[in-house]
Design an enzyme around this catalytic site. Structure first.
Site, mmCIF file in Angstrom:
data_model
loop_
_atom_site.group_PDB
_atom_site.id
_atom_site.type_symbol
_atom_site.label_atom_id
_atom_site.label_comp_id
_atom_site.label_asym_id
_atom_site.label_seq_id
_atom_site.Cartn_x
_atom_site.Cartn_y
_atom_site.Cartn_z
ATOM 1 N N MET A 92 0.781 -1.246 0.000
ATOM 2 C CA MET A 92 0.000 0.000 0.000
ATOM 3 C C MET A 92 0.811 1.293 0.000
ATOM 4 O O MET A 92 0.254 2.360 0.251
ATOM 5 C CB MET A 92 -0.969 -0.013 1.193
ATOM 6 C CG MET A 92 -2.016 -1.113 1.117
ATOM 7 S SD MET A 92 -2.865 -1.221 -0.482
ATOM 8 C CE MET A 92 -3.814 0.289 -0.409
ATOM 9 N N ILE A 94 3.007 3.991 -2.190
ATOM 10 C CA ILE A 94 3.363 4.404 -3.549
ATOM 11 C C ILE A 94 4.886 4.431 -3.664
ATOM 12 O O ILE A 94 5.576 4.854 -2.738
ATOM 13 C CB ILE A 94 2.713 5.757 -3.877
ATOM 14 C CG1 ILE A 94 1.197 5.531 -3.958
ATOM 15 C CG2 ILE A 94 3.256 6.330 -5.179
ATOM 16 C CD1 ILE A 94 0.377 6.787 -3.996
ATOM 17 N N HIS A 111 -4.761 -5.341 -9.071
ATOM 18 C CA HIS A 111 -5.642 -4.215 -8.727
ATOM 19 C C HIS A 111 -7.099 -4.666 -8.824
ATOM 20 O O HIS A 111 -7.481 -5.285 -9.820
ATOM 21 C CB HIS A 111 -5.377 -3.036 -9.670
ATOM 22 C CG HIS A 111 -6.180 -1.824 -9.312
ATOM 23 N ND1 HIS A 111 -5.811 -0.975 -8.284
ATOM 24 C CD2 HIS A 111 -7.336 -1.348 -9.800
ATOM 25 C CE1 HIS A 111 -6.723 -0.017 -8.178
ATOM 26 N NE2 HIS A 111 -7.656 -0.227 -9.084
ATOM 27 N N GLU A 174 -11.471 -13.798 -5.363
ATOM 28 C CA GLU A 174 -11.276 -15.179 -5.837
ATOM 29 C C GLU A 174 -10.648 -15.209 -7.222
ATOM 30 O O GLU A 174 -9.828 -16.077 -7.522
ATOM 31 C CB GLU A 174 -12.610 -15.924 -5.828
ATOM 32 C CG GLU A 174 -13.063 -16.131 -4.384
ATOM 33 C CD GLU A 174 -14.324 -16.949 -4.256
ATOM 34 O OE1 GLU A 174 -14.647 -17.690 -5.207
ATOM 35 O OE2 GLU A 174 -14.970 -16.834 -3.212
ATOM 36 N N GLU A 176 -8.748 -12.709 -8.414
ATOM 37 C CA GLU A 176 -7.368 -12.246 -8.215
ATOM 38 C C GLU A 176 -6.470 -13.444 -7.925
ATOM 39 O O GLU A 176 -5.373 -13.582 -8.477
ATOM 40 C CB GLU A 176 -7.281 -11.258 -7.042
ATOM 41 C CG GLU A 176 -8.071 -9.980 -7.247
ATOM 42 C CD GLU A 176 -7.948 -9.030 -6.056
ATOM 43 O OE1 GLU A 176 -6.910 -9.026 -5.372
ATOM 44 O OE2 GLU A 176 -8.920 -8.287 -5.795
HETATM 45 C C1 DQB Z 1 -1.688 0.974 -4.728
HETATM 46 C C2 DQB Z 1 -2.643 1.890 -5.142
HETATM 47 C C3 DQB Z 1 -2.919 3.021 -4.393
HETATM 48 C C4 DQB Z 1 -2.251 3.240 -3.205
HETATM 49 C C5 DQB Z 1 -1.301 2.336 -2.816
HETATM 50 C C6 DQB Z 1 -1.030 1.198 -3.574
HETATM 51 C C7 DQB Z 1 -2.544 4.447 -2.395
HETATM 52 O O1 DQB Z 1 -3.144 5.399 -2.879
HETATM 53 N N1 DQB Z 1 -2.130 4.439 -1.116
HETATM 54 C C8 DQB Z 1 -2.296 5.550 -0.180
HETATM 55 C C9 DQB Z 1 -1.057 6.417 -0.148
HETATM 56 C C10 DQB Z 1 0.100 5.743 0.583
HETATM 57 C C11 DQB Z 1 1.409 6.472 0.372
HETATM 58 O O2 DQB Z 1 1.512 7.659 0.758
HETATM 59 O O3 DQB Z 1 2.331 5.866 -0.186
HETATM 60 N N2 DQB Z 1 -1.460 -0.152 -5.536
HETATM 61 N N3 DQB Z 1 3.851 2.723 -7.196
HETATM 62 C C12 DQB Z 1 3.868 3.254 -8.421
HETATM 63 N N4 DQB Z 1 2.960 2.900 -9.364
HETATM 64 C C13 DQB Z 1 1.968 1.990 -9.089
HETATM 65 C C14 DQB Z 1 0.921 0.525 -7.403
HETATM 66 C C15 DQB Z 1 0.900 0.060 -6.099
HETATM 67 C C16 DQB Z 1 1.874 0.463 -5.194
HETATM 68 C C17 DQB Z 1 2.862 1.336 -5.559
HETATM 69 C C18 DQB Z 1 1.914 1.431 -7.783
HETATM 70 C C19 DQB Z 1 2.892 1.839 -6.856
HETATM 71 O O4 DQB Z 1 1.148 1.683 -9.995
HETATM 72 N N5 DQB Z 1 4.818 4.152 -8.713
HETATM 73 C C20 DQB Z 1 -0.189 -0.855 -5.614
HETATM 74 C C1 GRF Z 2 -6.482 -7.024 -2.977
HETATM 75 O O1 GRF Z 2 -7.825 -6.721 -3.234
HETATM 76 C C2 GRF Z 2 -5.613 -6.405 -4.049
HETATM 77 O O2 GRF Z 2 -6.235 -6.375 -5.307
HETATM 78 C C3 GRF Z 2 -5.416 -5.000 -3.561
HETATM 79 O O3 GRF Z 2 -5.312 -5.109 -2.168
HETATM 80 C C4 GRF Z 2 -5.962 -6.308 -1.731
HETATM 81 C C5 GRF Z 2 -4.924 -7.112 -1.015
HETATM 82 O O4 GRF Z 2 -5.451 -8.226 -0.373
HETATM 83 N N1 GRF Z 2 -4.264 -4.404 -4.201
HETATM 84 P P1 GRF Z 2 -4.490 -9.351 0.228
HETATM 85 O O5 GRF Z 2 -3.549 -8.654 1.208
HETATM 86 O O6 GRF Z 2 -3.751 -9.974 -0.900
HETATM 87 O O7 GRF Z 2 -5.393 -10.301 0.925
#
Ligand code: DQB
Ligand code: GRF
Length: 219
Positions: A92, A94, A111, A174, A176
């Site tokens: 979680m 970025i 996702h 499921e 995923e």
């Molecule tokens: C994620 C999608 C959204 C979030 C986190 C993971 C999010 O908005 N979190 C709250 C803010 C936390 C923070 O401040 O860090 N999906 N990095 C890049 N590109 C991506 C995807 C995820 C995680 C990191 C990406 C990522 O597409 N640069 C997983």
């Molecule tokens: C899943 O819904 C995934 O798509 C999203 O965060 C959730 C993670 O669940 N990115 P888990 O930790 O794998 O049970």
């Protein structure tokens, strides 16, 4: 059989991690997990790794000055465990573009929506609120732009009138769990190629369960 070395990054319960652990436990699966990294201490995903006898490490982002130093620690752990493909699974935080670029075409995420719809958080609430008849899930390569990388696999899931964010999340989860190992297998078998903004899949001729319209390449 040569196995592709996976690193898995988590922040929570790790049910997608479990699907990868279970897949990797099958003798003919072409990948193995060499390290699981959590940025949050004490989460259930870490226990899943431990129970499976897989190396697990907590790298708590709160212990670091800034994103760069946190990501440097992650990078070091991934390198020392010879990770070849990095799988985000409910991770979680970025990630900075400098980190993402080090893993260009070698980092995946799952996702819980049909991207490019509903990037970001709270996807199920938003899909229901929008009156969507279908949602789904996406396995994609990670690029710096959040949730915008090349799509590898998608599954569509119908939304029932009585669905809540919780019931829908459970249904989507499921899919995923079946798609993530499938995507890893395709990559390990060298059947995925990134071309511009698209990921192309070789020889995806039969409609495999749950996989919608993978873009083919070659023949
Ligand atoms: C994620 C999608 C959204 C979030 C986190 C993971 C999010 O908005 N979190 C709250 C803010 C936390 C923070 O401040 O860090 N999906 N990095 C890049 N590109 C991506 C995807 C995820 C995680 C990191 C990406 C990522 O597409 N640069 C997983
Ligand atoms: C899943 O819904 C995934 O798509 C999203 O965060 C959730 C993670 O669940 N990115 P888990 O930790 O794998 O049970």
């Amino acid at each position: 059989m040569r196995k592709l070395k996976l690193g898995v990054m988590i922040s929570g319960r790790g049910s997608n991690l479990q699907s990868l652990i279970d897949a990797c436990a099958r003798a003919n699966f072409p990948a193995e997990i060499t390290v699981v990294i959590s940025n949050r201490p004490g989460v259930y995903g870490l226990a899943r790794a431990e129970l499976a006898g897989i190396k697990q490490v907590t790298i708590d982002h709160k212990d670091y000055e800034n994103r760069e130093t946190f990501e440097d620690a992650v990078q070091e752990e991934l390198q020392s465990n010879e990770v070849e493909l990095l799988c985000l699974a409910g991770f979680m935080r970025i990630l900075n573009s400098s980190f993402v670029n080090k893993w260009k075409d070698r980092m995946l995420n799952v996702h819980p929506s049909l991207l490019p719809a509903f990037k970001g958080l709270h996807t199920h609430e938003r899909a229901i609120e929008a009156g969507c008849r279908f949602t789904g899930c996406t396995i994609h390569y990670v690029v710096p732009d959040l949730d915008a990388g090349p799509i590898i696999l998608q599954t569509a899931v119908p939304i029932a009138e009585e669905d809540t964010a919780e019931t829908l999340a459970q249904k989507v989860l499921e899919y995923e769990h079946s798609m993530y190992p499938e995507a890893v297998r395709l990559i390990a078998d060298n059947r995925v190629r990134v071309s511009g903004h698209k990921a192309l899949i070789k020889d995806m001729t039969t409609p495999e369960k749950g996989l919608i319209n993978p873009v083919p390449f070659g023949s």
